[in-house]
Each structure stands twice: as C-alpha cells, then as structure tokens.
Write a protein that holds these residues in place. Structure first.
Motif, PDB file in Angstrom:
ATOM      1  N   ALA A 234       0.819  -1.214   0.000  1.00  0.00           N
ATOM      2  CA  ALA A 234       0.000   0.000   0.000  1.00  0.00           C
ATOM      3  C   ALA A 234       0.851   1.261   0.000  1.00  0.00           C
ATOM      4  CB  ALA A 234      -0.942  -0.003   1.196  1.00  0.00           C
ATOM      5  N   THR A 235       1.845   1.319   0.876  1.00  0.00           N
ATOM      6  CA  THR A 235       2.577   2.572   1.038  1.00  0.00           C
ATOM      7  C   THR A 235       3.447   2.891  -0.173  1.00  0.00           C
ATOM      8  OG1 THR A 235       4.363   1.417   2.207  1.00  0.00           O
ATOM      9  CG2 THR A 235       2.585   2.389   3.542  1.00  0.00           C
ATOM     10  N   TYR A 236       3.975   1.869  -0.825  1.00  0.00           N
ATOM     11  CA  TYR A 236       4.787   2.088  -2.031  1.00  0.00           C
ATOM     12  C   TYR A 236       3.999   1.721  -3.294  1.00  0.00           C
ATOM     13  CZ  TYR A 236       8.712   1.999  -5.314  1.00  0.00           C
ATOM     14  OH  TYR A 236       9.541   2.236  -6.395  1.00  0.00           O
ATOM     15  N   GLY A 237       3.433   0.525  -3.325  1.00  0.00           N
ATOM     16  CA  GLY A 237       2.685   0.093  -4.498  1.00  0.00           C
ATOM     17  C   GLY A 237       1.444   0.918  -4.747  1.00  0.00           C
ATOM     18  N   GLY A 238       0.920   1.572  -3.713  1.00  0.00           N
ATOM     19  CA  GLY A 238      -0.265   2.416  -3.859  1.00  0.00           C
ATOM     20  C   GLY A 238       0.045   3.882  -4.079  1.00  0.00           C
ATOM     21  N   SER A 239       1.319   4.214  -4.328  1.00  0.00           N
ATOM     22  CA  SER A 239       1.733   5.623  -4.355  1.00  0.00           C
ATOM     23  C   SER A 239       1.612   6.288  -5.711  1.00  0.00           C
ATOM     24  CB  SER A 239       3.183   5.747  -3.862  1.00  0.00           C
ATOM     25  OG  SER A 239       4.077   5.102  -4.768  1.00  0.00           O
ATOM     26  N   THR A 240       1.015   5.617  -6.681  1.00  0.00           N
ATOM     27  CA  THR A 240       0.867   6.236  -7.995  1.00  0.00           C
ATOM     28  C   THR A 240      -0.396   5.716  -8.670  1.00  0.00           C
ATOM     29  OG1 THR A 240       2.054   6.792 -10.029  1.00  0.00           O
ATOM     30  CG2 THR A 240       2.213   4.518  -9.248  1.00  0.00           C
ATOM     31  N   GLN A 241      -0.623   6.157  -9.907  1.00  0.00           N
ATOM     32  CA  GLN A 241      -1.789   5.748 -10.682  1.00  0.00           C
ATOM     33  C   GLN A 241      -1.508   6.042 -12.153  1.00  0.00           C
ATOM     34  OE1 GLN A 241      -4.758   8.087  -8.686  1.00  0.00           O
ATOM     35  NE2 GLN A 241      -4.317   9.943  -9.817  1.00  0.00           N
ATOM     36  N   VAL A 242      -2.450   5.757 -13.029  1.00  0.00           N
ATOM     37  CA  VAL A 242      -2.261   6.018 -14.452  1.00  0.00           C
ATOM     38  C   VAL A 242      -1.914   7.489 -14.666  1.00  0.00           C
ATOM     39  CG1 VAL A 242      -3.462   6.219 -16.664  1.00  0.00           C
ATOM     40  CG2 VAL A 242      -3.693   4.140 -15.323  1.00  0.00           C
ATOM     41  N   GLY A 243      -0.852   7.721 -15.418  1.00  0.00           N
ATOM     42  CA  GLY A 243      -0.438   9.087 -15.699  1.00  0.00           C
ATOM     43  C   GLY A 243       0.341   9.744 -14.592  1.00  0.00           C
ATOM     44  N   GLY A 244       0.668   8.997 -13.538  1.00  0.00           N
ATOM     45  CA  GLY A 244       1.328   9.584 -12.373  1.00  0.00           C
ATOM     46  C   GLY A 244       0.297  10.062 -11.373  1.00  0.00           C
ATOM     47  N   GLY A 245       0.685  10.978 -10.516  1.00  0.00           N
ATOM     48  CA  GLY A 245      -0.248  11.427  -9.486  1.00  0.00           C
ATOM     49  C   GLY A 245      -0.021  10.688  -8.194  1.00  0.00           C
ATOM     50  N   PRO A 246      -0.703  11.102  -7.129  1.00  0.00           N
ATOM     51  CA  PRO A 246      -0.402  10.591  -5.797  1.00  0.00           C
ATOM     52  C   PRO A 246      -0.934   9.197  -5.496  1.00  0.00           C
ATOM     53  CG  PRO A 246      -2.205  12.152  -5.690  1.00  0.00           C
ATOM     54  CD  PRO A 246      -1.713  12.176  -7.103  1.00  0.00           C
ATOM     55  N   GLY A 247      -1.874   8.689  -6.297  1.00  0.00           N
ATOM     56  CA  GLY A 247      -2.461   7.395  -5.974  1.00  0.00           C
ATOM     57  C   GLY A 247      -3.198   7.436  -4.655  1.00  0.00           C
ATOM     58  N   GLY A 248      -3.001   6.391  -3.848  1.00  0.00           N
ATOM     59  CA  GLY A 248      -3.677   6.315  -2.558  1.00  0.00           C
ATOM     60  C   GLY A 248      -4.072   4.887  -2.260  1.00  0.00           C
ATOM     61  N   TYR A 249      -4.523   4.657  -1.034  1.00  0.00           N
ATOM     62  CA  TYR A 249      -4.999   3.323  -0.647  1.00  0.00           C
ATOM     63  C   TYR A 249      -5.959   3.475   0.517  1.00  0.00           C
ATOM     64  CZ  TYR A 249      -1.635   3.546   3.240  1.00  0.00           C
ATOM     65  OH  TYR A 249      -0.944   3.913   4.374  1.00  0.00           O
ATOM     66  N   TYR A 250      -6.724   2.392   0.763  1.00  0.00           N
ATOM     67  CA  TYR A 250      -7.653   2.370   1.887  1.00  0.00           C
ATOM     68  C   TYR A 250      -6.967   1.726   3.088  1.00  0.00           C
ATOM     69  CZ  TYR A 250     -10.856   2.927  -2.036  1.00  0.00           C
ATOM     70  OH  TYR A 250     -11.464   3.359  -3.192  1.00  0.00           O
ATOM     71  N   THR A 251      -7.028   2.381   4.225  1.00  0.00           N
ATOM     72  CA  THR A 251      -6.639   1.709   5.456  1.00  0.00           C
ATOM     73  C   THR A 251      -7.661   0.614   5.743  1.00  0.00           C
ATOM     74  OG1 THR A 251      -7.942   3.146   6.888  1.00  0.00           O
ATOM     75  CG2 THR A 251      -5.699   3.884   6.329  1.00  0.00           C
TER      76      THR A 251
END
Length: 538
Positions: A234-251
């Motif tokens: 989550a903390t690393y694998g969830g840190s981006t998204q398509v086109g870049g950007g901050p991404g995110g994850y659910y606790t």
C-alpha cells in the motif's frame, strides 16, 4: 457541482416540519404510473385512489419479530432521511402498535407476506390512506423503498424544500428479481477513488436495485488496500496511478467503513486482488516476488499482460496466503475475486499450477472463489464463479471452454465488454473512455438477454448467476466522469438483471429511461444525454 455524500441521508431530522415550505403545494398532478420505474417491476395491478404525503404523514415500522421491527425501523429512518429535505415534513418513524391511525402513512412490514417474495422481493400497495411495503427479508424492504422513491415526483431527490404535491398512484406492485447477482465493478487501481466517491456511487447503485459492488483493488498501476504483513504493497505500491499522481490506498478502517456502508444499502462487496498477472504494483513493492529477485519500477501506463508473480517460488504463496487471509477477515461477504485475466507473461502450465494453489487458499479462509473467465482454462474450484467478459465476436473455442466449466458447476456472471463495460465510449465523439471493444450506445448496452447470451455455446440460463457492469478507470478520475460513463447505461444493466425477460423492450424502456432524466438531474448525476432517448425538455 455541489454534492451531498449519501451517508448524510441517514441523519434523523425529527425537528423538520413543513414550516420551511414557501407556500401551499401545487394542485393535483397526474401520479406516475406504477409501471414507470426502472427496473421494470415483475407484476403491476393499477387502480384505486392515490396516496398523497402530507405534513401529518408518518412512517410506521412493523415486523414479525422484535428484530424485524428494529430492522424495518432502520430502513424507515433511511427513508425519512431521503424524504425530509425535499418535502419539509417531519415524517416521524415509529411502530403502529397502539396507534389508532396506524393504517395511515407509509407502513414498512418485515418478516411477513408471500414466501414467493424470497430474499429480495417486495409488495407495494398504495391507496387513499397510505403506502404499505411488505417483504420477507430486509433487502426486499429496502428495494421496495427504492421503488417508492421513483414513484414520487423527481424533485423528491433534492436537498431543499420543494413546492410539490407528493402523490403515489394507487394499486399494487409485486416484484422479485430475475437474477440473484446484479453487480457493478469499480476499478480503484488505475485511478484511486476516495471513500466518499465510492459511497456516492453505492447510493446511486442502490436506487436501481444493484446488490453487488466488486472492487478492483490491485493492478499494475496501484495497490489500494493495506496489508499488515506486507505493508509496502500500500505505502509504495499504492503511491501512484495512471499518468502519475499521488495514488492512494484504503486503510483497514476505511475499507471496513466502505463495506459497512455498502451493507447498509444491501450491497455485498466483493474485493478483487488480480493474480498472477496485473501485479506490477506488488512486484515493484517486493523484489522477492520476482523470479529474478529484481523489483521493477512503478508503472503508470495502460498496457496490459506484461507482469506476473513468480509461480515456482514458495514466497509467492506466502504472499497469497497473507493477502487473502487479511482481506477475508475484513470482508463479511461470500466471495473473494482473484482475477486471472490477461496473464500473458505466465505460461499455461504455471497459470494452472498457480490457480490450483490460489483457489485452495481462498477456500482455506472461508470464501468462494470468483475470477475472470480465463480461470476456466485452469480447473475452477467447486462452486467457483467465472466472470465472462468476452464479447459478441469472441471465438467459439473460448466460449466452449466457458460452457464446459459451466456444465461442471461453475456459475457465470456475465459482463460482455461490448455490452456492459461502462468505460467504452458511447460513440467516436465521447471525450472519455476507450473503444477496443467498440462503441456502446445506450441501446446496445440494453438490447441483449443474459439468459440466452451464451446459449449458442451450450450455457443454459440456470448456469447464469447474474450480470455485472465494470467501470475501468484508465481515463476516469472524478465522480462526474464516472457518472457520465455509467449513467444512463447502468440503469439498463440493472433492468436486465432484475426484470423478467418478457418485459425487455427498447422502445418502451427508452421512455421509462427518459423519465429518469429529471431524477438523475435532481440527484446531481452528470449523465450522458444520449440522442437515442427522448429526454424531457428543460
């Protein structure tokens, strides 16, 4: 546009009254006919006097047991929360016991009625003294409330007091669903969507009797759920998204909150961890999951089929076991989806070996396996659900493989990409979405029969568990964009899943769909105004 997250609708505003109205309600207007809702009801018997809500209207909760009464009251409070802002009425929620006028108002009766109503059916009776909704199970009562919403004028969905005469036509609706599974999938991996965005979508799904929310929680571009035993997912694998950007994850707390919210709207959440392909976010987070022990960089593109867990390594199954164990503990629903599509970087032998072990892990933690229909190329576990996403032109060999699994007991959820993939463009001018499965106008997404779709390959309707509309988010990042692609096609999917096959007719459906336009506008839904639908002017 301004938005009110659906969780606010549960607030009990007992002090609200008709004082907020700006004058007397308009005179009588024709009530909406009982059959003019979406999905189309199973049986309608119109007739008798209509019922009009007034400042004296009450919501009466009644049950066959104390538990049923409490649940009916909970649904009554939800209904009151929906109706109070627009009507300006107090709409107190109580029990009919000891009330001399108990037959007047909106009565919710749970745990009684025709056994044929099953777990999701309801009966709605409207007459001079009120509306009564009867169901054997809470889901049915909740679905009946959604029908009542649609029978009231569209301004009922607004969040401020409206000068409207709130009349429901007289007669009886008896309604049960055709298919047990009526789903929508939301891809939160390609673009991360917040808890509030997902809750808003849940409320929109509930209005049209969708009962399943499939959350695509992992892919090459992002991992979206916290896993204590593998925290970098989550903390690393969830840190981006398509086109870049901050991404995110659910606790875990946020995920539990989402599941509880969906449950309150009678939607079952099915989490998906896509494996063994679509795994770059996991491979980037932990080098040991790669066969060469080297972690690839995070990925923000949209190509597919290049990633794979290392099937021969035992650590892969430690990973699968930990992830499934933690996710199963968070998820009260029956299913856990393990993906299995587009595993082009995995050999067939490795794919079969991986699926054998991964399915056993899902069973170990008390869940039923779901996967994309490619799992039928392995050996689906007993009771497994295969989600078919092929389209009209899919080859006979692939369809035959799916049919063979169905004949051995694998149940099918149908999501044909050129019919119900909500990220497909409506036409070449659509600013969002993709077109690899073709263009999908509103009529095309409606004009097919799930019961016979795979009949040519030998799949009977009895093997079809239901239908699901996926919304992939390679090009979608906001709620307005989600709504534009999902609505109004999602309404057609809801009807195909709920209504009897004999009622499916585009020419009559498009008129009922057009009447939903003002309701969607009142809800703030930024829907696509298809030129094929005679939307009301204004």
């Amino acid at each position: 546009m301004p938005r009110v997250v659906g969780s606010l609708l549960l607030v009990v505003a007992a002090g609200v009254s008709s004082i907020g109205a700006t004058g007397p309600a308009p005179g009588p207007a024709p009530a909406r006919p009982l059959d003019q809702v979406v999905p189309a009801p199973e049986r309608v018997r119109p007739g008798g006097s209509p019922y009009t809500l007034t400042p004296a209207t009450r919501i009466l909760a009644d049950g066959a047991s104390r538990a049923d009464t409490r649940e009916a009251a909970r649904i009554g409070s939800y209904l009151a929360g929906l109706l109070r802002p627009s009507t300006g009425y107090a709409l107190p929620v109580g029990e009919p016991k000891g009330d001399r006028n108990a037959r007047d108002g909106i009565r919710l009766r749970l745990g009684t009625g025709d056994r044929n109503l099953g777990t999701e059916g309801y009966r709605l009776e409207s007459g001079r003294h009120g509306v009564t909704i009867t169901a054997r199970e809470p889901a049915g009562l909740f679905h009946g409330v959604q029908t009542l919403r649609q029978l009231l004028p569209a301004p009922v969905e607004k969040r401020s007091t409206q000068r409207v005469r709130w009349t429901v036509a007289g007669g009886t609706i008896t309604d049960t669903p055709r298919f047990a599974y009526r789903g929508a999938m939301l891809d939160v991996s390609r673009h991360f969507l917040t808890v509030d965005q997902v809750k808003l979508y849940i409320d929109q799904l509930a209005l049209y009797k969708i009962n399943t929310l499939h959350l695509h929680l992992s892919d090459d571009q992002g991992w979206r759920i916290a896993v204590d035993s593998w925290p970098r997912l989550a903390t690393y694998g969830g840190s981006t998204q398509v086109g870049g950007g901050p991404g995110g994850y659910y606790t875990k707390a946020q995920y539990r909150d989402l599941v509880a919210y969906a449950t309150s709207r009678h939607l079952e959440v099915i989490p998906e961890i896509d494996m063994p392909g679509h795994t770059n976010a996991a491979l980037a987070s932990y080098a040991e999951l790669n066969c060469d022990g080297v972690a690839p960089p995070l990925y923000t593109g949209t190509a597919v089929g290049f990633s794979s867990l290392c099937v021969p390594k035992e650590v892969t199954y430690d990973f699968v076991d930990d992830v499934v164990r933690e996710l199963a503990a968070l998820t009260p629903g029956r299913y856990l989806h393990i993906g299995g599509d587009e595993a082009h970087a995995t050999s067939h032998a490795d794919y079969v070996a991986f699926m054998d072990r991964a399915q056993a892990v899902v069973a170990k933690y008390g869940k039923t396996v779901a996967g994309w229909h490619q799992i039928t190329g392995a050996t689906p576990a007993a009771g497994a659900v295969a989600q078919y996403w092929g389209y009209d032109a899919t080859g006979s060999a692939e369809r035959a493989q799916v049919a063979a699994a169905a004949k051995k007991g694998t149940r099918l959820v149908l999501s044909p990409a050129d019919r119900v993939y909500l990220d497909m463009k409506y036409d070449r001018s659509t600013p969002l979405g993709q077109s690899w499965a073709g263009y999908t106008e509103v009529d095309r997404s409606y004009d097919w029969d799930p019961g016979t779709y795979l009949a040519g390959a030998g799949v009977p309707e009895s093997a079809v568990l239901g239908i699901e509309a996926p919304l992939w988010t390679e090009t979608i990042a906001t709620s307005d964009q989600m709504e534009y692609m999902a609505f109004p096609r999602l309404l057609g999917v809801a009807e195909l899943g709920w209504s009897p096959a004999a009622s499916h007719d585009w020419d009559t459906y498009k008129l009922r769909l057009a009447a939903q336009g003002p309701r969607m506008t009142a809800l703030g839904i930024d829907y696509y105004r298809s030129p094929l639908v005679p939307w009301p002017a204004g």
